[in-house]
Scaffold this active site. Structure first.
Site, PDB file in Angstrom:
ATOM      1  N   THR A  48      24.639 -53.020 -32.300  1.00  0.00           N
ATOM      2  CA  THR A  48      24.553 -53.752 -31.045  1.00  0.00           C
ATOM      3  C   THR A  48      24.365 -55.231 -31.390  1.00  0.00           C
ATOM      4  O   THR A  48      24.441 -55.617 -32.552  1.00  0.00           O
ATOM      5  CB  THR A  48      23.396 -53.221 -30.182  1.00  0.00           C
ATOM      6  OG1 THR A  48      22.198 -53.282 -30.942  1.00  0.00           O
ATOM      7  CG2 THR A  48      23.665 -51.788 -29.737  1.00  0.00           C
ATOM      8  N   VAL A  50      21.820 -57.835 -29.954  1.00  0.00           N
ATOM      9  CA  VAL A  50      20.502 -58.465 -30.045  1.00  0.00           C
ATOM     10  C   VAL A  50      19.723 -57.863 -31.215  1.00  0.00           C
ATOM     11  O   VAL A  50      19.015 -58.574 -31.931  1.00  0.00           O
ATOM     12  CB  VAL A  50      19.708 -58.311 -28.722  1.00  0.00           C
ATOM     13  CG1 VAL A  50      18.295 -58.861 -28.856  1.00  0.00           C
ATOM     14  CG2 VAL A  50      20.442 -58.994 -27.575  1.00  0.00           C
ATOM     15  N   CYS A  51      19.878 -56.571 -31.429  1.00  0.00           N
ATOM     16  CA  CYS A  51      19.099 -55.857 -32.452  1.00  0.00           C
ATOM     17  C   CYS A  51      19.163 -56.486 -33.841  1.00  0.00           C
ATOM     18  O   CYS A  51      18.125 -56.650 -34.488  1.00  0.00           O
ATOM     19  CB  CYS A  51      19.527 -54.396 -32.527  1.00  0.00           C
ATOM     20  SG  CYS A  51      19.277 -53.492 -30.985  1.00  0.00           S
ATOM     21  N   PRO A  52      20.354 -56.864 -34.347  1.00  0.00           N
ATOM     22  CA  PRO A  52      20.355 -57.407 -35.704  1.00  0.00           C
ATOM     23  C   PRO A  52      19.580 -58.715 -35.828  1.00  0.00           C
ATOM     24  O   PRO A  52      19.031 -59.008 -36.890  1.00  0.00           O
ATOM     25  CB  PRO A  52      21.830 -57.596 -36.041  1.00  0.00           C
ATOM     26  CG  PRO A  52      22.578 -57.426 -34.782  1.00  0.00           C
ATOM     27  CD  PRO A  52      21.706 -56.709 -33.812  1.00  0.00           C
ATOM     28  N   ILE A  55      15.936 -57.420 -36.283  1.00  0.00           N
ATOM     29  CA  ILE A  55      15.731 -56.650 -37.505  1.00  0.00           C
ATOM     30  C   ILE A  55      15.819 -57.554 -38.726  1.00  0.00           C
ATOM     31  O   ILE A  55      14.971 -57.483 -39.622  1.00  0.00           O
ATOM     32  CB  ILE A  55      16.738 -55.488 -37.574  1.00  0.00           C
ATOM     33  CG1 ILE A  55      16.470 -54.502 -36.434  1.00  0.00           C
ATOM     34  CG2 ILE A  55      16.658 -54.781 -38.922  1.00  0.00           C
ATOM     35  CD1 ILE A  55      17.570 -53.475 -36.221  1.00  0.00           C
TER      36      ILE A  55
END
Length: 179
Positions: A48, A50-52, A55
């Site tokens: 997806t 926003v997730c990276p 993370i």
């Protein structure tokens, strides 16, 4: 009605993991973190947008967390095979690249449910972040809408405030006195 988590023993978990270098599969349970602080965070899905950003920012700050005797564990409802593929995909191709902590698979969605972040009708987790102390007590939680990423700086600030052992006023920063 939702049940309060903060100030209580963190819900137990056992999940499969993939190492941050994307090479090894393993497993993890809450008791593996006894004696250390844990930043335990959920994100909706692999691959997806926003997730990276979250993370990789947490991974980039991993040495700051280690200096505070704190481990990091990320989790989504994807499989460990999806996690591995995402870690092994270059950043410029919407991948993560290597991380400094493992990713866990909550494929059954039970852990997300236990932590109160499961969006049941979508089958994904909200952006929940939890700080668990060395004795297994859940000390902090923040849950965001999936459109909004979290702040590494705020997570570090709250962790240090919790570790200070005293009362911390609004906007407390490391080096400030406790109340």
């Amino acid at each position: 009605m939702a049940e309060r988590l903060v100030g209580r023993p963190a819900p137990d978990f056992a999940m499969e993991t993939v190492s941050g270098d994307g090479q090894d599969f393993g497993s993890v349970k809450l008791s593996d973190y006894r004696g250390k602080w844990l930043v335990f965070f959920f994100y909706p899905l692999d691959f997806t947008f926003v997730c990276p950003t979250e993370i990789t920012a947490l991974s980039d700050a991993s040495e700051q967390f280690k200096a505070l005797d704190t481990e990091i564990l990320g989790v989504s409802v994807d499989s460990v095979h999806s996690h591995k593929a995402w870690i092994n995909t270059p950043k410029d191709s919407n991948g993560l690249g290597q991380l400094n902590f493992p990713l866990a698979s909550d494929i059954t969605k039970q852990v997300a449910k236990d932590y109160g972040v499961l969006i049941e009708e979508e089958g994904v987790a909200l952006r929940g972040l939890f700080i668990i102390d060395p004795e297994g007590e859940l000390k902090y939680q923040v849950v965001n809408h999936n459109d909004v990423g979290r702040s590494v700086e705020e997570t570090l600030r709250v962790l240090q405030a919790l570790q200070s052992g005293g009362l911390c006023a609004m906007n407390w920063k490391p080096g400030d006195s406790n109340l």
